[in-house]
Design a protein around this motif. Structure first.
Motif, PDB file in Angstrom:
ATOM      1  N   LYS A 133      19.986  39.102 -91.125  1.00  0.00           N
ATOM      2  CA  LYS A 133      19.994  37.781 -91.759  1.00  0.00           C
ATOM      3  C   LYS A 133      20.357  37.955 -93.218  1.00  0.00           C
ATOM      4  CE  LYS A 133      16.516  35.774 -88.733  1.00  0.00           C
ATOM      5  NZ  LYS A 133      15.240  35.086 -88.624  1.00  0.00           N
ATOM      6  N   LEU A 148      32.812  35.260 -94.988  1.00  0.00           N
ATOM      7  CA  LEU A 148      32.443  35.037 -93.587  1.00  0.00           C
ATOM      8  C   LEU A 148      33.533  35.569 -92.649  1.00  0.00           C
ATOM      9  CD1 LEU A 148      30.060  33.760 -92.114  1.00  0.00           C
ATOM     10  CD2 LEU A 148      31.281  31.616 -92.110  1.00  0.00           C
ATOM     11  N   THR A 152      33.137  38.584 -89.948  1.00  0.00           N
ATOM     12  CA  THR A 152      33.449  38.368 -88.536  1.00  0.00           C
ATOM     13  C   THR A 152      34.443  39.406 -88.026  1.00  0.00           C
ATOM     14  OG1 THR A 152      33.088  35.999 -88.836  1.00  0.00           O
ATOM     15  CG2 THR A 152      34.277  36.656 -86.867  1.00  0.00           C
ATOM     16  N   VAL A 160      28.566  36.508 -85.549  1.00  0.00           N
ATOM     17  CA  VAL A 160      28.320  36.038 -86.913  1.00  0.00           C
ATOM     18  C   VAL A 160      28.272  34.518 -86.894  1.00  0.00           C
ATOM     19  CG1 VAL A 160      29.165  36.025 -89.282  1.00  0.00           C
ATOM     20  CG2 VAL A 160      29.470  38.061 -87.845  1.00  0.00           C
ATOM     21  N   LEU A 162      27.176  31.092 -89.337  1.00  0.00           N
ATOM     22  CA  LEU A 162      26.739  30.493 -90.600  1.00  0.00           C
ATOM     23  C   LEU A 162      25.671  29.464 -90.261  1.00  0.00           C
ATOM     24  CD1 LEU A 162      27.090  30.104 -93.669  1.00  0.00           C
ATOM     25  CD2 LEU A 162      28.827  28.380 -93.141  1.00  0.00           C
ATOM     26  N   GLN A 163      24.419  29.777 -90.581  1.00  0.00           N
ATOM     27  CA  GLN A 163      23.298  28.898 -90.235  1.00  0.00           C
ATOM     28  C   GLN A 163      23.254  27.658 -91.139  1.00  0.00           C
ATOM     29  OE1 GLN A 163      21.031  29.222 -87.703  1.00  0.00           O
ATOM     30  NE2 GLN A 163      22.194  30.982 -86.983  1.00  0.00           N
ATOM     31  N   ILE A 188      23.332  33.336 -93.261  1.00  0.00           N
ATOM     32  CA  ILE A 188      24.181  33.848 -92.188  1.00  0.00           C
ATOM     33  C   ILE A 188      23.332  34.744 -91.307  1.00  0.00           C
ATOM     34  CG2 ILE A 188      26.185  35.295 -91.641  1.00  0.00           C
ATOM     35  CD1 ILE A 188      27.369  34.466 -94.338  1.00  0.00           C
ATOM     36  N   GLU A 189      23.525  34.633 -89.993  1.00  0.00           N
ATOM     37  CA  GLU A 189      22.862  35.526 -89.043  1.00  0.00           C
ATOM     38  C   GLU A 189      23.921  36.191 -88.187  1.00  0.00           C
ATOM     39  OE1 GLU A 189      19.695  34.060 -86.662  1.00  0.00           O
ATOM     40  OE2 GLU A 189      18.656  33.129 -88.351  1.00  0.00           O
ATOM     41  N   CYS A 190      23.665  37.478 -87.869  1.00  0.00           N
ATOM     42  CA  CYS A 190      24.564  38.203 -86.978  1.00  0.00           C
ATOM     43  C   CYS A 190      23.798  39.333 -86.315  1.00  0.00           C
ATOM     44  CB  CYS A 190      25.777  38.737 -87.742  1.00  0.00           C
ATOM     45  SG  CYS A 190      25.351  39.929 -89.019  1.00  0.00           S
TER      46      CYS A 190
END
Length: 195
Positions: A133, A148, A152, A160, A162-163, A188-190
């Motif tokens: 995160k 971003l 990715t 990936v 974008l929250q 961002i979460e991945c």
């Protein structure tokens, strides 16, 4: 000429014989009745004792099963704990080392986008990947989009997403002018790919 029977046995002896015959008959009846009653009683007692024995054996088996169930539960709890530890160790050993993650992030970052918080979460057994995160700021939406896109395109980072991204006015990021600047705060979460 007429014949007549004469009984030469005295009547007391005959009465005594008859009395003894009656007495032995009724005594035999009483003995037979008592033996039937006692036989039925002992049969019932035997059935009752066998049922009690069966109930006692079932209770003992139930207690033994309860002890074994408790032992099995303790073993299951220990196995679950060991599986979680194993999953954590697998994630650490199979996933990319943290230094590699930090190096890739440093390569991807641009000067107008920076991170304020980075969180790495190890998953449980069923979720075998590590989640990353990222929380940070960017001076423009284009720079955030570029960051971003690069994130990715990097094979180390999967899924990936974008929250959130919202624009804020903040004087802390003034670029040396002392004026409040508009910045975009993002989350961002991945997932981290395994090596």
């Amino acid at each position: 000429m007429a014949l007549r029977e004469t009984n030469l046995i005295p009547p007391e002896i005959l009465a005594r014989r008859q009395f003894l015959r009656h007495l032995s008959f009724w005594a035999a009846c009483i003995v037979i009745s008592l033996s039937l009653i006692w036989g039925f009683y002992f049969y019932q007692m035997h059935l009752l004792q066998s049922k009690k024995r069966t109930v006692a054996e079932l209770k003992q088996k139930h207690q033994d099963l309860g002890v074994k169930i408790n032992e099995i539960r303790l073993i299951q709890v220990e196995l679950d704990r060991m599986r979680q530890e194993q999953a954590g160790l697998e994630n650490i050993t199979l996933a990319a080392p943290y230094s590699q993650i930090f190096a890739k992030l440093a390569d991807i970052m641009n000067e107008d986008t920076w991170l304020s918080q980075l969180t790495i979460e190890s998953g449980r057994e069923e979720e075998s990947s590590i989640r990353l995160k990222l929380t940070g700021f960017s001076f423009s939406a284009d720079e955030l989009g570029s960051f971003l896109q690069q994130l990715t395109n990097e094979p180390l980072f999967r899924e990936v997403v974008l929250q959130s991204a919202r624009e804020n006015v903040n004087s802390q990021f003034s670029r040396g002018s002392g004026k409040a600047v508009r910045v975009i705060q993002f989350n961002i979460e991945c997932k981290i790919s395994k090596v």
